[in-house]
Design an enzyme around this catalytic site. Structure first.
Site, mmCIF file in Angstrom:
data_model
loop_
_atom_site.group_PDB
_atom_site.id
_atom_site.type_symbol
_atom_site.label_atom_id
_atom_site.label_comp_id
_atom_site.label_asym_id
_atom_site.label_seq_id
_atom_site.Cartn_x
_atom_site.Cartn_y
_atom_site.Cartn_z
ATOM 1 C CB SER A 35 -15.868 -2.288 5.662
ATOM 2 O OG SER A 35 -15.062 -1.706 6.654
ATOM 3 N N GLY A 36 -16.110 -5.290 3.667
ATOM 4 C CA GLY A 36 -17.057 -6.049 2.862
ATOM 5 C C GLY A 36 -16.971 -5.859 1.367
ATOM 6 C CE LYS A 37 -13.250 -1.373 -1.502
ATOM 7 N NZ LYS A 37 -11.991 -2.020 -1.906
ATOM 8 C CG ASP A 64 -9.081 -1.711 -4.107
ATOM 9 O OD1 ASP A 64 -9.763 -1.394 -3.119
ATOM 10 O OD2 ASP A 64 -7.915 -1.326 -4.277
ATOM 11 N NE ARG A 123 -4.212 -5.748 2.622
ATOM 12 C CZ ARG A 123 -5.089 -4.858 2.171
ATOM 13 N NH1 ARG A 123 -5.656 -5.032 0.988
ATOM 14 N NH2 ARG A 123 -5.417 -3.803 2.898
ATOM 15 N NE ARG A 169 -15.309 -3.438 9.909
ATOM 16 C CZ ARG A 169 -15.212 -4.750 10.119
ATOM 17 N NH1 ARG A 169 -15.567 -5.253 11.295
ATOM 18 N NH2 ARG A 169 -14.762 -5.551 9.179
ATOM 19 N N GLY A 200 0.803 -1.217 0.000
ATOM 20 C CA GLY A 200 0.000 0.000 0.000
ATOM 21 C C GLY A 200 0.833 1.262 0.000
ATOM 22 C CG ASN A 213 -3.549 -4.692 6.262
ATOM 23 O OD1 ASN A 213 -4.629 -4.844 5.693
ATOM 24 N ND2 ASN A 213 -2.637 -3.842 5.809
#
EC number: 4.1.1.32
Length: 603
Positions: A260-262, A275, A367, A398, A211, A365
């Protein structure tokens, strides 16, 4: 140009200089020339698209030990520094001489001076890798070109998975975005990410977490948001998914804060993007493409029962980079929430791990990086250069206490302002900071905002006015609780999506409330039976869809207070929020602090 090419010829692999010369892009050659002089690598390797080049990068990632081969063919694992496990908000700056609310800025000359000092000689003793990519399908009106420079084989390997290699498209002085990254040294105090909007350039140093280092991901989003606002389109932190209805397939974009659910929402339909989305208007219709061709997803909690498609991708042979999960002694992987037996011992981002330590086996986190083509639910239009027409937009959060699971906006402006621009969500592990803390995050994009929210929202509202048919806008919340227990199961999102599709197809009615339109019980009861094969009781419905008027009022007042601080906020934003507040107050006067959907249905 010849002198610059002669200089680069001393560093670049054989025949690559001829390729560079053939595309006739003077600004590109000068850019590479300046970066080589700044970072001082021993050699430079260009990725122009051949299979040989891609394999070279895979081998370099293993030789450098930035990746380790796993037992499944094509699978590797990467570990970041224990303190470099998420997007570094406090170390990321927009270079601007003007302060911008909610944006971490630094004076441009000061920031450039600091960054160029950190990058000077940062690649000595290393090889520099240069990738040439397209954000969006090639030969498309959506296409934006970008160059990534890095000394990390892991970073360039990730780029090769996530983006379309497009070297030939850089011909004849074509403009491009620029990303310069050096893994530098493992000193988190010197980690810096600087976004120079004036030159469409992002610099990143002393970090490897994707990121912060994979330029075309969220670093590019800052540049494309700016470009979109200047040109009148939308560059969004959104999935693109096709959902089947009774009248055919309907494409939605879906915006959720990280974790959060994407990704899980994108897996219940036909996948185009998990994304990011570029959305442009063509002949009055909104069309969208995915800038990417891969997925960089959170792995914690993924299990075979709830996430069968992703589970298959992560266990079959093929290109997968795992990051910051546990590597077992036999070369397999384990992550928290996989619902598999926890190994006795292994190796993770902190070093040797054993079960008796009581520490989590993987980072929250952690990945995975995979190509889109690995997914069985990939939509046939995933790489369509013309994009797909968007019928619906989902803004999800959320929220544990207030927001109903699904609500439809009254209009484009109502949805953009009272749902999208009013998003508050519990913070997750994707960013450094305290988890579960509720924070203001409009459109789930505040972390990536390079400009004033006033400019951003004005563009959003104006975009909708140019559409002859605007998408319906929905607010989703998968995380509502009662007595500290979730009111929904993970699979219930399929029902909320199905109801949204029925609203797009105009085959379901809705109950009017002061905050938008909500489903009738009978419609949801039928959908729960049809979609999930289970009963749905009135008590469940009432708990989920009771409008907590007092809490909605408090939320609306918080958002109004935030936007009143902006001197140049569009009047439409404040007016829409004030109208919402008035509606809520009227309902409080009539019904009290909360109101059952059954009572609203009768009234």
């Amino acid at each position: 140009m010849k002198s610059s090419l002669d200089f680069l010829n001393n560093f670049i692999q054989r025949d690559a200089v001829k390729k560079l010369e053939s595309i006739n892009n003077y600004p590109l050659i000068e850019f590479l020339n300046s970066v080589v002089k700044l970072c001082e690598p021993d050699s430079v390797y260009l990725i122009t698209g051949s299979d040989e080049e891609k394999e070279y990068i895979r081998k370099k990632a293993l030789e450098s030990k930035e990746e380790i081969r796993l037992q499944t063919s094509g699978h590797t694992i990467h570990f970041d520094h224990p303190l470099d496990q998420a997007r570094a908000r406090e170390d990321t700056f927009i270079l601007s001489d003007t302060k911008i609310p909610y944006v971490n800025t630094k004076p441009r000359n000061e920031g450039l001076s600091e960054m160029l000092t950190l990058l000077k000689g940062s690649m000595r003793g290393r090889e520099m890798y240069v990738g040439f990519y397209s954000l969006g399908p090639r030969n498309s009106p959506f296409q934006i070109l970008a160059v990534q420079v890095t000394d990390s084989p892991y970073v360039i390997h990730s780029e090769n998975i996530l983006y379309r290699i497009a070297f030939e498209d850089f011909s004849n002085n074509t403009k491009f975005l620029r990303f310069v990254h050096s893994k530098g040294e493992p000193d988190i105090k010197k980690r810096r990410i600087m976004i120079d909007l004036a030159n469409n350039t992002v610099y990143s140093v002393n970090t490897t977490y994707a990121g912060n280092s994979v330029g075309l991901k969220k670093l590019a989003l800052r540049l494309t948001i700016m470009k979109a606002v200047e040109e009148g389109w939308l560059s969004e932190h959104m999935a693109i998914v096709g959902f089947n209805g009774d009248k055919g397939i309907h494409y939605f974009t879906a915006s959720f804060p990280s974790g959060s659910g994407k990704t899980s929402t994108s897996m219940i339909g036909n996948l185009i993007s998990d994304d990011l989305a570029f959305i442009r208007e063509f002949e009055g219709l909104p069309k969208a493409v995915n800038p990417e061709i891969g997925v960089f997803g959170i792995i914690q909690g993924i299990n075979a029962r709830d996430d069968p498609i992703i589970w298959e991708v992560l266990h079959k042979p093929g290109e997968v980079i795992f990051s910051n999960v546990l590597m077992t002694e036999d070369g397999d992987v384990y992550w928290e929430g996989s619902e598999l037996p926890k190994p006795e011992r292994g190796y993770n981002h902190e070093g040797r791990w054993d079960r008796e330590s009581g520490k989590p086996a993987s980072h929250p986190n952690a990945r995975f990086t995979v190509p889109l083509t690995s997914f069985s639910n990939l939509d046939k239009n995933w790489d369509n250069p013309n994009g797909v027409i968007i019928d619906g937009i989902i803004f999800g959060v959320r929220d544990y206490s207030t927001l109903v699971p699904v609500v439809e906006a009254f209009s484009w402006s109502h949805g953009v302002i009272t749902i999208g621009a009013s998003m508050e969500s519990a913070r997750t592990s994707a960013v450094i900071g305290k988890s579960d803390e509720l924070e203001f995050n409009p459109m789930a994009i505040l972390d990536f905002m390079p400009i004033s929210l006033s400019r951003y929202l004005r563009n959003y509202l104006n975009f909708g006015k140019r559409l002859r048919k605007s998408p319906k806008i929905f607010g989703f919340n998968y995380f509502l609780k009662d007595d500290n227990k979730f009111l929904n199961s993970k699979e219930d999102k399929k029902v909320w999506v199905s109801w949204a599709v029925k609203r797009v197809e105009e085959t379901a009615n809705a109950i009017y409330t002061p905050i938008g339109l909500i489903p009738f019980y009978e419609d949801l009861k039928a959908l729960f039976k049809r979609v999930l094969g289970k009963e749905y009781g009135k008590e469940e419905y009432e708990k989920q869809f009771t409008i907590k008027l007092r809490k909605y009022l408090e939320k609306t007042e918080r958002i109004i207070e935030i936007y009143l601080k902006f001197e140049d906020i569009p009047s439409e934003v404040i007016n829409e929020l004030k109208m919402q507040k008035e509606r809520i107050v009227d309902y409080i006067n009539k019904y009290g602090d909360s109101v059952s959907p059954f009572r609203l249905e009768k009234d």
